[in-house]
Design an enzyme around this catalytic site. Structure first.
Site: not given
Ligand code: BV8
Ligand code: ZN
Length: 249
Positions: A119, A151
């Site tokens: 990402h 830029c």
């Molecule tokens: C795309 C960068 C298409 C930015 C990020 C409906 C259904 C399915 C999919 C979708 C939908 N609607 C939209 C979508 C697609 C969408 C998506 O998946 N949405 C989700 C919300 C449903 N995906 C996208 O848009 C992707 N692109 O699909 O493009 C396309 C194709 C062709 C042409 C054009 C378009 C792009 C997704 C990337 C988004 N960017 N990050 C930034 O960081 O600012 S995602 C963001 O969420 C971070 O990267 C993060 O890492 C990621 C996932 O979250 P997690 O890492 O899992 O973090 P979270 O807080 O959720 O969970 C933490 C976990 O850790 C928990 O389980 C917790 O229990 C655990 N934990 C806590 N403490 C600990 C621990 N584990 C271990 N030890 C601990 N101590």
């Molecule tokens: Zn430029």
């Protein structure tokens, strides 16, 4: 082994997770700010959020889980990392491990070939006009639109070089990650809620191609039922003992 990590692996380094308690920033949801529409509507607010996240990283270090993965990476057998995180902590741990091993060092092919930040990174910018991409670690002045980073090549407005919701991942990066997932015997999934796609599918591809999933997460996730083992523990608490049973002795 493919290690797939999410925000949870950095929680014990003090980096707030996305969906955990306390949220990521004020009352906004990541899905509302990490989008091209939000940036087009209010680049100043989006840069204020990324600048604050970049500043917060100054006091965050890789934790024992990042270090155990970095030390174990050269193998044999080789271990590869696909991280969803943009916090740079895996890259920092890789640099430390390379110096510790006194081989290679930052930028060796080993570093470049087995860690994918699928990402993007908080510490890189991309020009919205000419596409120029470069490391960028300076504090962000988001006081006004005029003070936002520009830029060096063309003067265009810079954006964080991260993948926003609704944006496609770099095809080469996600293509390589899926190749790693297909050939992996084990996908070790650490600290992800497994809701974001296509990242979460990396683990299911390992399963579908005959491999196994092992999960480390204090909470169950959609991957839990597919995992051979799902450990209800924290990254720093569990991963070192899993990857280095004799604790480096
Ligand atoms: C795309 C960068 C298409 C930015 C990020 C409906 C259904 C399915 C999919 C979708 C939908 N609607 C939209 C979508 C697609 C969408 C998506 O998946 N949405 C989700 C919300 C449903 N995906 C996208 O848009 C992707 N692109 O699909 O493009 C396309 C194709 C062709 C042409 C054009 C378009 C792009 C997704 C990337 C988004 N960017 N990050 C930034 O960081 O600012 S995602 C963001 O969420 C971070 O990267 C993060 O890492 C990621 C996932 O979250 P997690 O890492 O899992 O973090 P979270 O807080 O959720 O969970 C933490 C976990 O850790 C928990 O389980 C917790 O229990 C655990 N934990 C806590 N403490 C600990 C621990 N584990 C271990 N030890 C601990 N101590
Ligand atoms: Zn430029």
């Amino acid at each position: 082994m493919l290690v797939l990590t999410g925000a949870g692996i950095s929680a014990e380094s003090g980096v707030p997770t996305f969906r955990g308690s306390g949220g990521l920033w004020r009352s906004y949801r990541a899905e509302d700010l990490a989008t091209p529409e939000a940036f087009a509507r209010d680049p100043r607010l989006v840069w204020e959020w990324y600048g604050a996240r970049r500043d917060a990283m100054a006091s965050c270090e890789p934790n024992a889980a990042h270090h155990a993965i970095a030390r174990r990476r050269p193998g044999p057998p080789a271990l590869r990392i696909a991280t969803q995180n943009v916090d740079g902590l895996h890259a920092a741990a890789a640099g430390i491990a390379a110096r510790e091993a006194a081989v290679g060092g930052p930028g060796t092919t080993e570093d470049a070939t087995s860690l994918l930040e699928i990402h993007g990174s908080l510490f890189r910018t991309r020009c919205t006009a000419c596409g120029d991409r470069r490391d960028h670690r300076d504090p962000i002045d988001a006081a006004t639109e005029a003070s936002l980073p520009r830029c060096l090549a063309c003067g265009g407005l810079l954006r964080p070089d991260v993948v926003w919701f609704g944006e496609a991942l770099d095809p080469d990066v996600i293509g390589t990650a899926f190749e790693w997932a297909e050939t992996a015997d084990v996908c070790l999934v650490v600290g992800t809620s497994a809701v974001v796609q296509p990242a979460a599918s990396l683990a299911t591809v390992t399963l579908e191609t005959g491999g196994a999933i092992i999960e480390v997460n204090p909470e169950p996730t959609p991957l839990t039922r597919m995992a051979s083992v799902s450990i209800r523990g924290t990254a720093a608490g569990c991963v070192p003992a899993m990857l280095d049973p004799d604790g480096g002795r």
